[in-house]
Design a protein around this motif. Structure first.
Motif, PDB file in Angstrom:
ATOM      1  N   ASP A 112       0.814  -1.224   0.000  1.00  0.00           N
ATOM      2  CA  ASP A 112       0.000   0.000   0.000  1.00  0.00           C
ATOM      3  C   ASP A 112       0.840   1.264   0.000  1.00  0.00           C
ATOM      4  OD1 ASP A 112      -2.619  -1.226   0.249  1.00  0.00           O
ATOM      5  OD2 ASP A 112      -1.862  -1.941   2.176  1.00  0.00           O
ATOM      6  N   VAL A 113       2.150   1.104   0.118  1.00  0.00           N
ATOM      7  CA  VAL A 113       3.029   2.276   0.133  1.00  0.00           C
ATOM      8  C   VAL A 113       3.878   2.235  -1.132  1.00  0.00           C
ATOM      9  CG1 VAL A 113       4.628   3.584   1.568  1.00  0.00           C
ATOM     10  CG2 VAL A 113       3.244   1.789   2.603  1.00  0.00           C
ATOM     11  N   ALA A 114       3.873   3.335  -1.869  1.00  0.00           N
ATOM     12  CA  ALA A 114       4.663   3.342  -3.100  1.00  0.00           C
ATOM     13  C   ALA A 114       5.564   4.559  -3.132  1.00  0.00           C
ATOM     14  CB  ALA A 114       3.731   3.351  -4.307  1.00  0.00           C
ATOM     15  N   GLY A 130       3.854   9.927   3.451  1.00  0.00           N
ATOM     16  CA  GLY A 130       3.538   8.540   3.789  1.00  0.00           C
ATOM     17  C   GLY A 130       4.305   7.984   4.973  1.00  0.00           C
ATOM     18  N   PRO A 189       7.654  11.640  -3.843  1.00  0.00           N
ATOM     19  CA  PRO A 189       7.850  10.590  -4.857  1.00  0.00           C
ATOM     20  C   PRO A 189       8.292  11.152  -6.208  1.00  0.00           C
ATOM     21  CG  PRO A 189       5.516  11.013  -4.501  1.00  0.00           C
ATOM     22  CD  PRO A 189       6.255  11.846  -3.496  1.00  0.00           C
ATOM     23  N   ARG A 223       5.019   8.383  -8.313  1.00  0.00           N
ATOM     24  CA  ARG A 223       3.701   9.038  -8.393  1.00  0.00           C
ATOM     25  C   ARG A 223       2.713   8.170  -9.157  1.00  0.00           C
ATOM     26  NH1 ARG A 223       6.826  13.592  -9.434  1.00  0.00           N
ATOM     27  NH2 ARG A 223       6.254  13.667 -11.628  1.00  0.00           N
ATOM     28  N   GLN A 253       2.801   4.940  -9.398  1.00  0.00           N
ATOM     29  CA  GLN A 253       2.424   3.797  -8.552  1.00  0.00           C
ATOM     30  C   GLN A 253       1.411   4.213  -7.482  1.00  0.00           C
ATOM     31  OE1 GLN A 253       6.213   2.559  -7.139  1.00  0.00           O
ATOM     32  NE2 GLN A 253       6.653   1.296  -8.914  1.00  0.00           N
ATOM     33  N   ILE A 254       1.644   5.392  -6.889  1.00  0.00           N
ATOM     34  CA  ILE A 254       0.718   5.851  -5.848  1.00  0.00           C
ATOM     35  C   ILE A 254      -0.678   6.071  -6.442  1.00  0.00           C
ATOM     36  CG2 ILE A 254       0.213   7.723  -4.226  1.00  0.00           C
ATOM     37  CD1 ILE A 254       3.231   8.065  -3.853  1.00  0.00           C
ATOM     38  N   HIS A 265      -4.209   4.201  -5.324  1.00  0.00           N
ATOM     39  CA  HIS A 265      -5.425   4.891  -4.892  1.00  0.00           C
ATOM     40  C   HIS A 265      -6.560   4.810  -5.902  1.00  0.00           C
ATOM     41  CE1 HIS A 265      -3.914   6.437  -1.123  1.00  0.00           C
ATOM     42  NE2 HIS A 265      -2.755   6.560  -1.739  1.00  0.00           N
ATOM     43  N   GLY A 288       2.438  12.039  -1.689  1.00  0.00           N
ATOM     44  CA  GLY A 288       1.505  10.908  -1.728  1.00  0.00           C
ATOM     45  C   GLY A 288       0.111  11.338  -1.301  1.00  0.00           C
ATOM     46  N   ALA A 346      -3.376  11.097  -3.352  1.00  0.00           N
ATOM     47  CA  ALA A 346      -4.563  10.408  -2.819  1.00  0.00           C
ATOM     48  C   ALA A 346      -5.743  11.371  -2.872  1.00  0.00           C
ATOM     49  CB  ALA A 346      -4.294   9.952  -1.386  1.00  0.00           C
TER      50      ALA A 346
END
Ligand code: ADP
Length: 603
Positions: free
Chosen positions: A157-159, A201, A325, A330, A332-333, A337, A361, A365
């Motif tokens: 869940d963290v990118a 994050g 990021p 970015r 990936q995040i 989401h 992040g 989101a």
């Protein structure tokens, strides 16, 4: 004495306060004016003369009511009246009314005070007991055990923070199998400091460590420990670690560590309280063995202001940087989401990531969420590219305030001001490409000219910074040339331009003063004059700053003058359509721009 769960309610406290107030009032009102005291001999002669009508005898004190009704007071010799029973009899025969009271007969009110006093002491005692044992709700640890919310949060869940993830992986291994580490004598850090700007994050990463290792996550924030009352913060820290020790292994997370962990020093009361709290934190961190299964993770944006004692070995000796990021991060995040959101097929997340340099992040989101809300508002089932772009502008430039009533003159001023910025930006080779120009008020601004870098920028050239100053001056210049006016609207531009120029001189060594640091201080914009800097140098710094800003102003003036047609056309178009995007600006400039070599003001 009291059941453990008993807590004085507010009504109880009010009742106590009223009772006390009534007692005091009664006491005061009962205290009649003290009667005149007369010598015992005078009393005897009064008796002789038949001048006494009544007596109240309390021990040796005698309250005398004279025939005239006057009340006086006298003291008899010890035991005089009781020993000389004859006197009493004689007095009675003279028609004097005698009332004898014992000295130990307290007034009803006396009992009342006694009972209330005892009650008050009991309540005080119970409160103190609860304070010291940390059982008053306001003083309890504010840590929140977040097993439920943490459950399911994993590294997936963290990118965008791969290096940070790599660094904390061994903590997960340790929490999963502490014995494996202790068997070979390995020592795992007790404290990990996550350093990075807000929204990158840090909390999420800490949660994912707990989630991966399947251990409880105790969340608390540095500001929870900062209280007015001395000792409260320390007691909360104690409680937090006490809670943690109940688990075989767990993670304690302290957000905003700098709120409690600032360098010690100073002598005000709040300093003392913070020092006490910080000392307690140090004591608690020293208090558990490295392999006990507790890992303290703290987050901060300002590691430079932390007390050095916190960073010593055995405390927060490992620092992990969680930065903003990059392009890949970015994307990936955004992907993470968008999992729960239905996206239309034509959406290219890579493209969106490209257009969001500098976003954290949390911003990304937020962008996804805003886009989903826009789709819902339009009663659509899926999110389109248009929604995402609108959402990006909202996150980037603030919410549109269409309700703000602007006069026609303000709209015209704003249109020329923004066109000034935009045309200068479009014509300068070193500037970032334009993204949007609008005269719809957004956030606190009446109009916005937005540029977006094509890629992530980590350093800036001197030319780029000079172009930035010129663009900022473009608004004021356009107002002067077209409307013959100066407005307060340029205030923020001027402030930003001066800041850039000052940093160029004092930090980046981009002036005639050479590559020297001319100011000290922590934050980027709040530096002070460097220690030992002479008055003459300070003056030269000011001159250099002025020179840089004025050169930007001149560049802007030259461009706006040569490109009068473009500025005018853009302002007129803005007054009609309110916003122009990158393509619209390009077309307009292509039609109206005077093809002339870009003239820059010379130094
Ligand atoms: P910080 O603690 O650094 O201020 P948070 O962890 O509270 O930031 O981030 C807030 C929210 O932003 C998270 O709950 C998450 O939804 C999102 N977010 C931030 N960074 C990332 C990231 N690297 N990967 C995925 N989501 C992120």
């Amino acid at each position: 004495m009291f059941p453990r769960k008993w807590q004085p309610s507010r009504t109880f406290w009010i009742a106590i306060a009223i009772a006390l107030a009534v007692t005091v009032t009664l006491q005061v009102s009962r205290r009649a004016p003290a009667p005149t005291r007369v010598p015992f001999s005078e009393f005897l002669s009064d008796v002789e003369k038949g001048n006494v009508s009544a007596l109240v005898v309390t021990g040796d004190a005698v309250q005398v009511t004279r025939a005239s009704g006057e009340v006086v007071h006298t003291m008899a010799p010890p035991n005089y009246i009781s020993v000389n029973a004859g006197i009493a009899t004689g007095l009675a025969q003279k028609g004097v009314r005698i009332d004898v009271r014992t000295t130990s007969e307290p007034a009803i009110i006396g009992y009342g005070s006694l009972v209330l006093g005892v009650l008050f002491l009991i309540v005080l005692g119970v409160s103190l007991y609860r304070v010291t044992s940390g059982r008053i709700p306001a003083l309890e640890s504010k840590s929140r055990e977040a097993d439920e919310t943490t459950a399911g949060v994993t590294f997936a869940d963290v990118a965008g923070v791969d290096e940070a993830k790599e660094e904390v992986k061994e903590i997960v291994d340790f929490l999963r199998e502490p014995t494996r580490f202790s068997a070979i004598g390995g020592r795992i850090p007790k404290g990990v400091l996550l350093v990075g700007p807000p929204g990158t994050g840090k909390t999420l990463l800490a949660r994912s460590i707990a989630g991966e290792a399947k251990v409880p996550f105790l969340f608390s924030s540095g500001s929870d420990f900062v209280e007015m009352y001395a000792g409260v913060g320390a007691s909360r820290i104690r409680k937090l670690f006490k809670d943690a020790r109940r688990h075989p292994s767990c993670i304690i997370f302290i957000d905003e560590l700098d709120a409690v962990g600032r360098s010690r020093g100073g002598n005000s009361l709040s300093h003392e309280e913070r020092e006490q709290t910080l000392n307690q934190l140090l004591v608690e961190m020293d208090g558990f063995a490295p392999n006990q299964g507790i890992v303290v993770i703290a987050a901060t944006n300002r590691p430079d202001i932390l007390d050095p004692a916190l960073l010593r070995p055995g405390r927060f000796d490992r620092q992990v940087t969680v930065g903003a990021p990059d392009l890949k991060g970015r994307e990936q995040i955004l992907r993470i989401h968008s999992k729960k959101i239905a996206l239309s097929d034509d959406i290219n997340l890579h493209q969106i990531a490209r257009g969001t340099p500098g976003f954290s992040g949390a911003d990304l989101a937020n962008l996804m969420n805003e886009a989903a809300l826009l789709a819902v508002r339009a009663r659509r089932q899926i999110v389109t590219t248009h929604d995402l772009e609108m959402a990006r502008d909202k996150v980037l430039m603030g919410v549109e305030r269409r309700s703000l009533a602007m006069t026609e003159h303000e709209r015209i001023t704003c249109a020329y001001h923004e066109s000034g910025h935009a045309v200068v930006a479009a014509l300068l080779p070193n500037a970032d490409p334009l993204h949007k120009v609008t005269i719809i008020p957004r956030g606190r601004a009446l109009g916005v000219t937005m540029q977006l870098p094509t890629g992530d920028r980590h350093t800036h050239t001197r030319e780029y910074l000079e172009a930035q100053i010129a663009i900022l001056m473009g608004g004021r210049v356009a107002e002067e040339l077209f409307l013959r006016q100066m407005t307060s609207g340029a205030g923020n531009d001027i402030e930003r331009a001066t800041d850039i120029a000052r940093r160029m001189v004092c930090e980046f060594g981009m002036s005639a003063l050479g590559p020297l640091a001319y100011r000290t201080g922590g934050g980027p914009w709040d530096g002070e004059r460097a220690a030992g800097m002479s008055e003459a140098t300070a003056q030269r710094v000011d001159e250099e700053v002025r020179e840089l800003v004025m050169r930007g102003y001149e560049t802007a003036r030259l461009i706006v003058e040569t490109q009068r047609d473009s500025v005018k056309a853009m302002a007129e178009q803005l007054l009609v359509v309110e916003s122009l995007d990158a393509d619209g600006i390009k077309t307009l400039i292509a039609t109206h721009a005077v093809v002339a070599p870009v003239v820059l003001a010379q130094s």
